[in-house]
Motif scaffolding. Structure first.
Motif, PDB file in Angstrom:
ATOM      1  N   GLU A  50      -1.136  -5.044  -6.338  1.00 21.92           N
ATOM      2  CA  GLU A  50      -0.156  -4.368  -5.977  1.00 21.92           C
ATOM      3  C   GLU A  50      -0.332  -3.056  -5.428  1.00 21.92           C
ATOM      4  O   GLU A  50       0.125  -2.325  -4.709  1.00 21.92           O
ATOM      5  N   GLY A  53      -0.877  -3.360  -1.815  1.00 26.63           N
ATOM      6  CA  GLY A  53      -0.332  -2.817  -1.211  1.00 26.63           C
ATOM      7  C   GLY A  53       1.418  -2.585  -1.315  1.00 26.63           C
ATOM      8  O   GLY A  53       1.117  -1.680   0.198  1.00 26.63           O
ATOM      9  N   TRP A  54       1.115  -1.226  -2.254  1.00 27.64           N
ATOM     10  CA  TRP A  54       1.468  -0.033  -2.169  1.00 27.64           C
ATOM     11  C   TRP A  54       1.306   1.360  -2.126  1.00 27.64           C
ATOM     12  O   TRP A  54       2.000   2.078  -0.508  1.00 27.64           O
ATOM     13  N   HIS A  56      -0.962   0.763   0.897  1.00 23.72           N
ATOM     14  CA  HIS A  56      -0.184   0.471   2.009  1.00 23.72           C
ATOM     15  C   HIS A  56       0.879   0.061   3.090  1.00 23.72           C
ATOM     16  O   HIS A  56       0.908   1.077   4.197  1.00 23.72           O
ATOM     17  N   ASP A  57       2.150   0.540   1.891  1.00 26.02           N
ATOM     18  CA  ASP A  57       3.515  -0.211   2.313  1.00 26.02           C
ATOM     19  C   ASP A  57       4.987   0.881   1.795  1.00 26.02           C
ATOM     20  O   ASP A  57       5.366   1.237   2.467  1.00 26.02           O
ATOM     21  N   GLY A  58       4.003   1.847   1.068  1.00 18.45           N
ATOM     22  CA  GLY A  58       5.269   2.078   0.183  1.00 18.45           C
ATOM     23  C   GLY A  58       4.663   3.964  -0.360  1.00 18.45           C
ATOM     24  O   GLY A  58       5.414   4.656  -0.575  1.00 18.45           O
ATOM     25  N   ASP A  61       3.366   9.252   4.445  1.00 19.74           N
ATOM     26  CA  ASP A  61       2.146   9.084   5.379  1.00 19.74           C
ATOM     27  C   ASP A  61       1.091  10.528   4.922  1.00 19.74           C
ATOM     28  O   ASP A  61       0.256  10.847   4.231  1.00 19.74           O
ATOM     29  N   ASN A 188      -6.426  -0.977   4.348  1.00 24.92           N
ATOM     30  CA  ASN A 188      -6.473  -1.110   6.110  1.00 24.92           C
ATOM     31  C   ASN A 188      -5.661  -0.003   7.197  1.00 24.92           C
ATOM     32  O   ASN A 188      -6.655   0.721   7.986  1.00 24.92           O
ATOM     33  N   ARG A 189      -5.179   1.528   5.833  1.00 23.42           N
ATOM     34  CA  ARG A 189      -3.718   1.797   6.607  1.00 23.42           C
ATOM     35  C   ARG A 189      -5.578   2.978   6.880  1.00 23.42           C
ATOM     36  O   ARG A 189      -6.265   3.072   6.232  1.00 23.42           O
TER      37      ARG A 189
END
Length: 295
Positions: A50, A53-54, A56-58, A61, A188-189
């Motif tokens: 998680e 995931g955070w 990557h998405d939360g 920038d 990945n980001r």
């Protein structure tokens, strides 16, 4: 380029413990425009997946992210991560890939398959008195296992670091490091991992942190770095120029570590000397990385 004007400062207190969800993981954020740091509250403990995931998405920038784990293993002392081993990688990113590949079937970013592998177990100190014959191959007198150059810098500042090859006891930092390498390999980001990467002009920047350095900067000793009540945490936050939380009662030391480290990153990220420690060379940056704040 070595530093930027970040908008957010994130500290992640990490855990390499066995299992899906870890009470030892905490995430805090401090905004550049002020205010006390905030803890990302959860209804249940974080899973390491998680956190990925955070990230990557939360994650905004323009964030500086401090990960409380060793991003690599010692290399300089013996000229290799795994001296005498044909599978020893040549740099940190290749090490991340190796650890993740060997542990591909381990759930929750665990790393047991790596530390138990016949090619790599001889370099680790494991449970049950299983100290590999290469654990002390640096022949250092302290007996705590091999150190990176940055751990020597930590020791010179008054800390008591342990080797990332150690998997035993309260100082089993190796588990955090290896599980963290799996996370970094799967990020990945676009993000820079300092000092392995150059600091990019945009996107998140990730640095290794040692939360004891934040406590020491707030006036506490290395032996008293852990904070377990809001009163002491507020004193430490104010010492770093941060507004206090003004809460009462106990707080677990994972949450306090993350909160204080986020405030510390906000204060010190502008200090150019922390991005240029004297002992950090391009070769060390590529192979061992560095702990932000160790000089």
């Amino acid at each position: 380029m070595t530093q930027r004007d970040f908008a957010h400062f994130v500290a992640i207190d990490w855990s390499g413990a066995v299992g899906e969800r870890q009470k030892g993981i905490a995430v805090a954020v401090a905004a550049a425009d002020g205010g006390p740091p905030t803890l990302i509250e959860r209804s249940k403990p974080w899973a390491r997946t998680e956190i990925l995931g955070w990230l990557h998405d939360g994650l905004p920038d323009n964030s500086l992210v401090g990960l409380d784990l060793g991003i690599s293993l010692p290399f300089v002392d013996c000229g290799a991560y795994f001296p005498g081993n044909d599978r020893s990688p040549s740099d940190a990113k290749a090490l991340w890939r190796l650890v993740d590949d060997v542990c591909d079937t381990d759930d929750h970013f665990a790393a047991s398959s790596f530390t138990d592998h016949s090619s790599f177990a001889p370099y680790f100190r494991r449970h049950g008195g299983r100290e590999g014959p290469m654990f002390r191959c640096d022949e250092a007198s302290h007996g705590r296992g091999r150190f990176r150059v940055t751990e020597h810098a930590q020791a010179a500042m008054g800390c008591k670091p342990y080797s990332n090859f150690n998997l035993v006891g309260a100082a089993q930092v190796g588990k955090s490091s290896l599980t963290g390498m799996r996370l970094l390999n799967r990020l990945n980001r676009p993000a820079s991992v300092w000092p392995i990467d150059e600091v990019s002009e945009s996107g998140p920047v990730i640095v290794e942190i040692y939360t004891a350095l934040a406590s020491m900067a707030a006036g506490r000793s290395a032996s008293r770095s852990k904070i377990r009540n809001f009163k002491d945490l507020d004193v430490a936050l104010e010492a770093l120029g941060s507004p206090p939380l003004r809460r009462k009662g106990p707080i677990d030391d994972h949450a306090s570590d993350a909160l204080l480290a986020a405030a510390w990153l906000r204060k010190v990220a502008k200090f150019d000397e922390l991005w240029h420690p004297p002992a950090l060379t391009p070769a060390i940056a590529r192979t061992e990385g560095w702990t932000f704040g160790a000089i």
